[in-house]
Design an enzyme around this catalytic site. Sequence first.
Site, PDB file in Angstrom:
ATOM      1  N   LYS A   1      35.109  66.358  17.262  1.00 21.71           N
ATOM      2  CA  LYS A   1      34.699  65.850  16.250  1.00 21.71           C
ATOM      3  C   LYS A   1      35.339  64.430  16.359  1.00 21.71           C
ATOM      4  CE  LYS A   1      33.556  69.165  12.654  1.00 21.71           C
ATOM      5  NZ  LYS A   1      34.076  69.775  11.404  1.00 21.71           N
TER       6      LYS A   1
ATOM      7  N   ASP B   1      38.631  74.140  14.844  1.00 23.52           N
ATOM      8  CA  ASP B   1      38.205  72.731  14.423  1.00 23.52           C
ATOM      9  C   ASP B   1      39.207  72.242  13.412  1.00 23.52           C
ATOM     10  OD1 ASP B   1      36.873  70.690  13.005  1.00 23.52           O
ATOM     11  OD2 ASP B   1      35.619  72.070  11.668  1.00 23.52           O
TER      12      ASP B   1
ATOM     13  N   GLU C   1      23.871  70.222   5.929  1.00 24.69           N
ATOM     14  CA  GLU C   1      23.525  70.283   7.419  1.00 24.69           C
ATOM     15  C   GLU C   1      21.977  70.633   7.734  1.00 24.69           C
ATOM     16  OE1 GLU C   1      26.837  71.935   9.663  1.00 24.69           O
ATOM     17  OE2 GLU C   1      28.181  70.261   8.614  1.00 24.69           O
TER      18      GLU C   1
END
Length: 435
Positions: A344, A319, A205
């Site tokens: 997401k 998440d 990332e």
Amino acid sequence: MSIITDVYAREVLDSRGNPTLEVEVYTESGAFGRGMVPSGASTGEHEAVELRDGDKSRYGGLGTQKAVDNVNNVIAEAIIGYDVRDQQAIDRAMIALDGTPNKGKLGANAILGVSIAVARAAADYLEVPLYSYLGGFNTKVLPTPMMNIINGGSHSDAPIAFQEFMIMPVGAPTFKEALRWGAEVFHALKKILKERGLETAVGDEGGFAPKFEGTEDGVETILKAIEAAGYEAGENGIMIGFDCASSEFYDAERKVYDYSKFEGEGGAVRTAAEQIDYLEELVNKYPIITIEDGMDENDWDGWKALTERLGGRVQLVGDDFFVTNTDYLARGIKEEAANSILIKVNQIGTLTETFEAIEMAKEAGYTAVVSHRSGETEDSTIADIAVATNAGQIKTGSLSRTDRIAKYNQLLRIEDQLGEVAQYKGIKSFYNLKK
């Protein structure tokens, strides 16, 4: 003229060099939309299914030709003839066509690629920006960025259990300035790492992946970088966040958080209670405002205890815990577990369901953080989604790698286009915390 006339998918590569889908949607008028699908490294076990070929002789089994074929031969036939502006009807039609609870038949990657391409084609048909099409006239909030400047866990080879160390420029006056603050801290951090003889290679990332001596060494180094860049740590400047990705080092059989999986022999082994104590210790010591997946995705008792302990002071983001799914989010709201959801798009598979999750979170007083995946593309749709929903926060990596910068640059364009209407809320994006 807004009728869909053709849908076409192809296999392309993501930022890790793995196959993913790109889908194109065409209309009678010539309006066109393209969507590309991201992919995760650390994935929640309850996520929608990312359909892979499994043929080890091709891309190590990660090919997506089955999903491509499902778009070209199944989904296309079902949605050609629909009005491209009817996003919900198209998304619902694809969900029904799949017929499974986790999109395991057609693949969430196939369905999502179409869903994004449809939205982009509709915006093109109406000749409006994507964020404006998705959000309407009240679109105005630029998100506070969570910038992942140190990668650990499954995102790098660094011997640190926590997957991400993030900075948030909560005191910046505009998104443009927030981005500048983050970039300057990122470069200051690189200089400090070089001076210490540590690696400055970046992870998936875009964050650095140095061999720190542990979690606190990582935080202390970030604080030095903030100071070196000329900023202060705290509510008037830059705050810190973690993505623990605890499910990656949770041992379900022993019911412990085993840090040694990533940190070697010196890594601690903690019970759920000790994990909560440790996170509280870090919050008391450092200017931490957000912790993602602090507990294992199936440790509901741990999540509730963590929320009771820290939920008024720190954003506790689910998440893997929620996987952008309204069923899991509804349970979390009912049981008062977590106070925020990570959004997401590929965890759930359609824009319609994504927007439903954001709406449910906001109605319950939870925050919603729109997020990338570790395997990304040049597609910048999540930037438009963050603004369209006035989510207030975005997580899209570090200040390097074009697959991350593409989202930041799109947000700069949107801020410019919105002009005086644009709002950057900074610390106020964390609206459910007691100040």
